[in-house]
Structure formats: C-alpha cells, structure tokens
Motif scaffolding. Sequence first.
Motif, PDB file in Angstrom:
ATOM      1  N   GLU A   1       9.130   8.068  -7.253  1.00 31.01           N
ATOM      2  CA  GLU A   1       8.486   6.927  -6.609  1.00 31.01           C
ATOM      3  C   GLU A   1       9.310   6.513  -5.393  1.00 31.01           C
ATOM      4  OE1 GLU A   1       9.306   2.881  -8.512  1.00 31.01           O
ATOM      5  OE2 GLU A   1       9.677   4.246 -10.194  1.00 31.01           O
TER       6      GLU A   1
ATOM      7  N   ALA B   1       4.328   5.304   2.645  1.00 33.67           N
ATOM      8  CA  ALA B   1       4.670   6.701   2.919  1.00 33.67           C
ATOM      9  C   ALA B   1       4.759   6.951   4.424  1.00 33.67           C
ATOM     10  CB  ALA B   1       3.644   7.623   2.275  1.00 33.67           C
ATOM     11  N   VAL B   2       3.822   6.386   5.182  1.00 37.98           N
ATOM     12  CA  VAL B   2       3.851   6.530   6.640  1.00 37.98           C
ATOM     13  C   VAL B   2       5.090   5.842   7.210  1.00 37.98           C
ATOM     14  CG1 VAL B   2       2.690   5.866   8.785  1.00 37.98           C
ATOM     15  CG2 VAL B   2       1.356   6.795   6.876  1.00 37.98           C
TER      16      VAL B   2
ATOM     17  N   GLU C   1       8.135   7.924   6.632  1.00 42.03           N
ATOM     18  CA  GLU C   1       8.203   9.145   7.434  1.00 42.03           C
ATOM     19  C   GLU C   1       8.986   8.874   8.715  1.00 42.03           C
ATOM     20  OE1 GLU C   1       4.359  10.818   8.233  1.00 42.03           O
ATOM     21  OE2 GLU C   1       3.918  11.071   6.109  1.00 42.03           O
TER      22      GLU C   1
ATOM     23  N   ASP D   1       0.853  -1.195   0.000  1.00 44.03           N
ATOM     24  CA  ASP D   1       0.000   0.000   0.000  1.00 44.03           C
ATOM     25  C   ASP D   1       0.891   1.248   0.000  1.00 44.03           C
ATOM     26  OD1 ASP D   1      -1.698   2.112   0.512  1.00 44.03           O
ATOM     27  OD2 ASP D   1      -2.745   1.120   2.159  1.00 44.03           O
ATOM     28  N   PRO D   2       0.803   2.074  -1.046  1.00 39.17           N
ATOM     29  CA  PRO D   2       1.651   3.275  -1.108  1.00 39.17           C
ATOM     30  C   PRO D   2       1.463   4.216   0.081  1.00 39.17           C
ATOM     31  CG  PRO D   2       0.628   2.867  -3.232  1.00 39.17           C
ATOM     32  CD  PRO D   2      -0.005   1.909  -2.259  1.00 39.17           C
ATOM     33  N   GLU D   3       0.237   4.315   0.599  1.00 37.94           N
ATOM     34  CA  GLU D   3      -0.006   5.188   1.746  1.00 37.94           C
ATOM     35  C   GLU D   3       0.668   4.644   2.999  1.00 37.94           C
ATOM     36  OE1 GLU D   3      -4.180   6.036   2.159  1.00 37.94           O
ATOM     37  OE2 GLU D   3      -4.311   6.767   0.106  1.00 37.94           O
ATOM     38  N   GLU D   4       0.579   3.328   3.214  1.00 37.12           N
ATOM     39  CA  GLU D   4       1.275   2.718   4.352  1.00 37.12           C
ATOM     40  C   GLU D   4       2.779   2.872   4.204  1.00 37.12           C
ATOM     41  OE1 GLU D   4       0.107  -1.315   5.127  1.00 37.12           O
ATOM     42  OE2 GLU D   4      -2.026  -0.800   5.136  1.00 37.12           O
TER      43      GLU D   4
END
Length: 97
Positions: free
Chosen positions: A53, A23-24, A27, A18-21
């Motif tokens: 990417e 990204a988190v 971070e 999952d790209p959102e996971e």
Amino acid sequence: MHETTHFLIDASLADGADPEEAAVYFENHHISSEVWPLVRSMDMREFALKADELGFIGVMEEDSVDEVRAKVSAIPSIANGLLTFEVIPLATVAHLA
C-alpha cells in the motif's frame, strides 16, 4: 545523560484520499524523497516503504511525541493531507544484528 524515546511512525493513505490521485502524485513526488531530509538529519533512524500500500514505516528518536508529530507533519504528502500517520511510542528497542 540525555534520554530520548523511540517512536514508530506508521503513515498510510488518508481516509477519503483517492488512490489513483495518490499514485499520480507519487510518480512525481517520491515518498522516500520527501522523508529524506529527516533521514539525512538523523531524526528518522529507520525508514521503509510499505510493500502492499502507499505509505511508509519509520523509527524516530526524539524527546517527545510532540517533536515527532511536528517533524512528520512537515512531510509534504502529510502536510497536504494525502497521507496520515500514527505515532506509537516504543518502550524498548533492541538492535539484534
């Protein structure tokens, strides 16, 4: 004379990740921090984050592709399946600068 080979490492977001996971995760766990032990030990000779990417490109100099795979597989984001990587053996490396 001991001969080694250069290998290009192309690490990208794993299929199904999952790209959102991701990204988190990044971070709190920077890719460069995860790769730094290989840079510090001079196993990773070149390193760059991808601009468009999640992932990185690296150049390693080792005796075999198996050694490269073992060392890169230990990078936490790769070991946990967030990133996947390809190893490309290079025939010639010219340092032009």
